[in-house]
Design an enzyme around this catalytic site. Structure first.
Site, PDB file in Angstrom:
ATOM      1  N   ASP A 281       0.817  -1.214   0.000  1.00 20.10           N
ATOM      2  CA  ASP A 281       0.000   0.000   0.000  1.00 20.10           C
ATOM      3  C   ASP A 281       0.854   1.269   0.000  1.00 20.10           C
ATOM      4  O   ASP A 281       0.690   2.150   0.847  1.00 20.10           O
ATOM      5  CB  ASP A 281      -0.940   0.013   1.209  1.00 20.10           C
TER       6      ASP A 281
ATOM      7  N   GLU B 190     -11.034  -1.549  -4.287  1.00 16.03           N
ATOM      8  CA  GLU B 190     -10.425  -0.889  -3.129  1.00 16.03           C
ATOM      9  C   GLU B 190      -9.309   0.036  -3.587  1.00 16.03           C
ATOM     10  O   GLU B 190      -9.006   0.144  -4.783  1.00 16.03           O
ATOM     11  CB  GLU B 190      -9.887  -1.937  -2.144  1.00 16.03           C
TER      12      GLU B 190
END
Length: 339
Positions: free
Chosen positions: A38, A209
């Site tokens: 991420d 997402e």
């Protein structure tokens, strides 16, 4: 000759050729760090501030050169409380500079209830000029109506918007809302997209997402997102597009790409490409994508996910062309610093 040996020899040859061609040029190789899911980066006052998921804390890397990210020393700027909301599973931090202050958005769950129903977005504020210094103050949980993860914010036409991945029944949708201030949403919270494509459903889950905003060179704006489950090699980037003058809080303003816009390349040894960010080169002449990926098949969602970067270009119609993920370990020109 076995296929594995042939692949190894081809990779070695590619590295040697690239090294010779780039002699005297500043280069970098992927991955940028050994680990880092991420990834996020923002450039401010001549420095890049990078962060990624660490699980139990938030750290920032400060560097003037993304090609030298591995030489920067991470600074832990915040640790979660011992209990209560936002005390565990600290995921996907993003650093933003809004109206003269720094804000860190992150996903957190609650110890003893580390599940999707207790996953929410939280915000920290720091008024220091340098976000690796000063004091971070919690502004609490964002008033999103649904539990969810992976928030981002962006400004367009002097308005700030908030987008996150919300848990809706058995799938994850992208929810967008306007912002009253950096920690408060106002007006309708609109479900602008949900999983509808087969490539959004690999790994046994229907997932959209990690939305990320990108302003096009023309009259279009884009939201990339990560599709399918992160434990699938088919984890990839999809993209929504809208006209910059449209009302972005209307789901009808957004249009989904028919196919992934960035995905695994087994020939290059890169799998499960996802959760990206965008940045400009130091001289502002190049657009770059930062993303995490695995260096082998079936590595799942583990600490083996690592940050990678590469430049991208724009098509004649104003849409981004991210190309294919470049091979690990092969030198490539670093982000341009100009003359």
């Amino acid at each position: 000759m076995s296929s594995r040996l042939a692949t190894t020899l081809a990779a070695t040859l590619a590295t040697l050729c690239a090294t010779q061609a780039l002699a005297g040029t500043e280069t970098y190789t992927n991955p940028l760090l050994p680990s880092g899911a991420d990834p996020w980066v923002i450039r401010h006052d001549g420095f890049y501030y990078y962060t990624n998921t660490l699980g139990n804390r938030i750290a920032l890397w400060k560097t003037a050169d993304m090609a030298r990210l591995g030489q920067a020393k991470p600074v832990v700027v915040w640790r979660p409380p011992a209990s209560g909301p936002g005390s565990t599973s600290i995921w996907a931090p993003e650093l933003h500079y809004i109206d003269g202050a720094w804000y860190l958005y992150y996903t957190g769950a609650e110890k003893g209830h580390d599940d999707d129903a207790h996953r929410h977005i939280y915000v920290l504020e720091n008024t220091a000029a340098d976000p690796t210094r000063g004091h971070w103050v919690s502004k609490g949980q964002v008033n999103a109506t649904l539990p969810g993860i992976d928030a981002t914010v962006f400004q367009l036409h002097r308005r700030w918007y908030f987008v996150y991945s919300a848990y809706v029944d058995d799938h994850s949708d992208l929810i967008l809302a306007r912002m009253k201030n950096p920690w408060t949403l106002t007006g309708p919270q609109v479900d602008i997209a949900h999983p509808t494509k087969p490539w959004e459903m690999y790994g046994g889950r229907k997932i959209m997402e990690a939305p990320e905003f990108l302003k096009g060179p023309g009259d279009k704006v884009f939201l990339t997102y990560s599709a399918s489950a992160c434990w699938s090699d088919h984890y990839a980037l999809g993209m929504l597009s809208a006209k910059a003058g449209a009302d972005l809080t209307h789901a009808s303003a957004w249009h989904k790409s028919a196919q992934p816009v960035f995905q695994q390349d087994p020939a290059h040894g890169v799998y499960a490409t996802g959760h990206n960010a965008f940045f400009k080169s130091p001289d502002g002449s190049q657009d770059w994508i930062l993303y995490h990926a695995n260096g082998g098949p079936n590595w799942k969602c583990t600490d083996r996910r690592a940050p990678r970067m590469q430049p991208f270009h724009w098509n004649a119609d104003g849409t981004p062309d991210f190309g294919q993920p470049i091979r690990d370990g092969v030198p490539h020109p670093a982000p341009s610093k100009g003359s």
